[in-house]
Scaffold this motif. Structure first.
Motif, PDB file in Angstrom:
ATOM      1  N   THR A  39      43.967  43.895  43.048  1.00 56.94           N
ATOM      2  CA  THR A  39      42.564  44.057  42.679  1.00 56.94           C
ATOM      3  C   THR A  39      42.338  45.370  41.925  1.00 56.94           C
ATOM      4  O   THR A  39      41.569  45.417  40.957  1.00 56.94           O
ATOM      5  CB  THR A  39      41.665  44.017  43.937  1.00 56.94           C
ATOM      6  N   GLY A  43      41.074  45.469  38.137  1.00 53.98           N
ATOM      7  CA  GLY A  43      39.799  46.162  37.971  1.00 53.98           C
ATOM      8  C   GLY A  43      39.896  47.310  36.984  1.00 53.98           C
ATOM      9  O   GLY A  43      38.998  47.514  36.139  1.00 53.98           O
ATOM     10  N   VAL A  48      35.755  44.609  35.373  1.00 55.18           N
ATOM     11  CA  VAL A  48      35.018  44.265  36.587  1.00 55.18           C
ATOM     12  C   VAL A  48      35.015  42.753  36.837  1.00 55.18           C
ATOM     13  O   VAL A  48      35.144  42.295  37.977  1.00 55.18           O
ATOM     14  CB  VAL A  48      33.563  44.792  36.484  1.00 55.18           C
ATOM     15  N   ILE A  51      37.906  41.291  38.817  1.00 49.46           N
ATOM     16  CA  ILE A  51      37.805  41.373  40.282  1.00 49.46           C
ATOM     17  C   ILE A  51      37.069  40.151  40.814  1.00 49.46           C
ATOM     18  O   ILE A  51      37.469  39.538  41.803  1.00 49.46           O
ATOM     19  CB  ILE A  51      37.083  42.662  40.708  1.00 49.46           C
ATOM     20  N   ALA A  52      35.991  39.786  40.128  1.00 51.41           N
ATOM     21  CA  ALA A  52      35.226  38.600  40.531  1.00 51.41           C
ATOM     22  C   ALA A  52      36.078  37.342  40.421  1.00 51.41           C
ATOM     23  O   ALA A  52      36.017  36.451  41.281  1.00 51.41           O
ATOM     24  CB  ALA A  52      33.974  38.469  39.667  1.00 51.41           C
ATOM     25  N   SER A 274      31.712  40.923  42.513  1.00 48.65           N
ATOM     26  CA  SER A 274      32.724  41.974  42.406  1.00 48.65           C
ATOM     27  C   SER A 274      32.652  42.938  43.591  1.00 48.65           C
ATOM     28  O   SER A 274      33.679  43.382  44.109  1.00 48.65           O
ATOM     29  CB  SER A 274      32.562  42.745  41.093  1.00 48.65           C
TER      30      SER A 274
END
Length: 449
Positions: A39, A43, A48, A51-52, A274
């Motif tokens: 992650t 990231g 960002v 990450i989601a 996120s």
């Protein structure tokens, strides 16, 4: 098997718990660290939304692999009790049936995942700008899932044999490999989410192959014998009944992820997903010692239940809850002190840095008491009592957290999602303690004499 019987049936409970729990904790810790580093890398190096995307995809992969985990835990419960009762042939037959079931079901679900990837990703929250990134990751990760399912099946069986160190190594190898490959594929080759997925898939394969090596070597007392691949209805039914607890729990977690991602996207957009992605990774890592205690509890409790040593069973329950509660308290204090620094490791995005720490603190609020719930449900699995194990396992994620995560945000926005976690923990722990206390009074009576 005599050495195993001597250890699990006669050695001091405190020493046994440490011997079983420490390797399990290290294994879970390293595997969780792997997810955290994964992650962090996406990231920092991709963005960002990456990450989601991982937050959406990994629950799908773990839902499929949980079939192996469920078969592994269900079968290891049978194996532990069989070894405790000196029924070696039943242990061998159970192991063969576990392998056959895992491979058949994992391949079926991987095929379904390939054919229906977009609808599945949409269902789990891959909406808007998240979908194309999640698709790239999922398209590669899905091929490593059968290896992960086999590894998830084999790991609790290795612990049931009384070989916790090898179970630990099986979890450490892919974690270390994934970190190395992430750097190569994402940083140097610039393959983006495809590279992240490839690193994860190869690490899953390494884990499965190591487990296979263990069972083919002289290190294992359980052997892979083709004659035991023929499914025995009675054994399969017992594996599914006990392992179904884990599969249904992971199914409930998957439904929970759907509800969480829906509520987070609806009330906070992609950024809230996120935020939860970071909190979820920290949760996996921070709770590793507590989960290690519950994993260490299972083979010791199962063996002594099979051997009708009720006094030892009561002692392992008490000591597991005691040690786990101390660890949970230390974890919570660490979160309170270092919450801002933890988030900074994942990202330099201003919104995430400002909103994530308080949300994480709320989610971890009642960590000191969660061991009671974990040991309560683990006891019934170890005892081969599928129905109460299922109900207690579903209390937090299924019965309480899913409706709370859906209803509370309607009144309190994204904050309602975060507060649903401690509320669900408190309610499920109270019920688990009451049920376990009643079980101990009724069925763990010690006959003097």
């Amino acid at each position: 098997m005599a050495k195993l019987a001597n250890e699990l049936g006669t050695e001091k409970i405190g020493k046994l718990l440490i011997k079983q729990a420490v390797p399990a904790t290290i294994g879970i810790l390293v595997m969780s660290l792997n997810m955290i580093v994964d992650t962090i890398f996406v990231g920092q190096w991709i963005g960002v939304l990456a990450i989601a995307a991982i937050t959406v995809v990994l629950p799908i992969a773990f839902l499929i692999s949980s079939i192996g985990m469920g078969i592994g835990i269900g079968g290891s419960s049978i194996i532990s009790r069989a070894l405790g009762a000196d029924k070696t042939e039943k242990a061998f037959l159970t192991f063969g049936n576990q392998i056959c079931l895992t491979l058949i079901l994992a391949i079926i679900f991987v095929l379904l995942g390939n054919f229906f990837s977009v609808p599945i990703l949409n269902l789990f929250g891959a909406k808007g700008d998240i979908l194309p990134i999640a698709s790239d990751y999922f398209a590669v990760v899905i091929y490593g899932v059968p290896f992960l399912a086999f590894a998830m099946m084999g790991n609790p069986v290795i612990r049931a044999e009384g070989k916790p160190k090898f179970a630990m190594y099986a979890m450490m190898i892919p974690a270390v490999l994934n970190i190395i490959l992430d750097v190569i594929f994402i940083k140097f080759f610039d393959w983006g989410m495809t590279g992240a997925g490839l690193a994860t898939s190869i690490s899953y394969a390494s884990c499965g192959l190591y487990i296979l090596y263990f069972f083919l070597s002289s290190k294992s007392e359980l052997k892979i014998l083709p004659k035991n691949f023929k499914l025995d209805f009675k054994i399969v039914r017992e594996i599914i009944a006990l392992g179904g607890v884990t599969i249904v729990r992971q199914g409930a977690i998957s439904v929970l992820m759907i509800v969480l991602n829906y509520s987070l996207f609806t009330y906070g957009g992609e950024i809230s997903i996120s935020i939860f992605g970071i909190i979820n990774r920290v949760m996996m890592f921070a709770l590793s010692p507590v989960l290690g205690v519950s994993q260490g509890f299972l083979p010791v409790a199962g063996f002594n239940i099979g051997a009708n040593k009720n006094e030892r069973v009561k002692e392992i329950i008490k000591k597991s809850i005691y040690f786990g509660s101390i660890l949970g308290t230390v974890i919570f204090i660490g979160i309170v002190i270092f919450k801002e620094q933890i988030i900074w490791v994942f990202t330099n995005d201003e919104t995430l840095l400002s909103e994530t720490p308080n949300a994480m603190l709320i989610v971890f609020l009642v960590t000191p008491i969660v061991t009671m719930q974990l040991i309560g449900s683990a006891y019934f699995q170890a005892a081969g009592k599928a129905f109460p194990a299922l109900i207690l396992t579903l209390l937090k994620q299924g019965i309480f957290l899913i409706p709370l995560a859906y209803i509370l945000p309607k009144y309190y926005g994204v904050a309602g999602v975060w507060w649903s976690f401690p509320i669900a923990d408190i309610l499920s722990t109270i019920i688990t303690v009451l049920v376990l206390r009643d079980e101990v009074k009724k069925n763990l009576k010690v006959v003097s004499g």
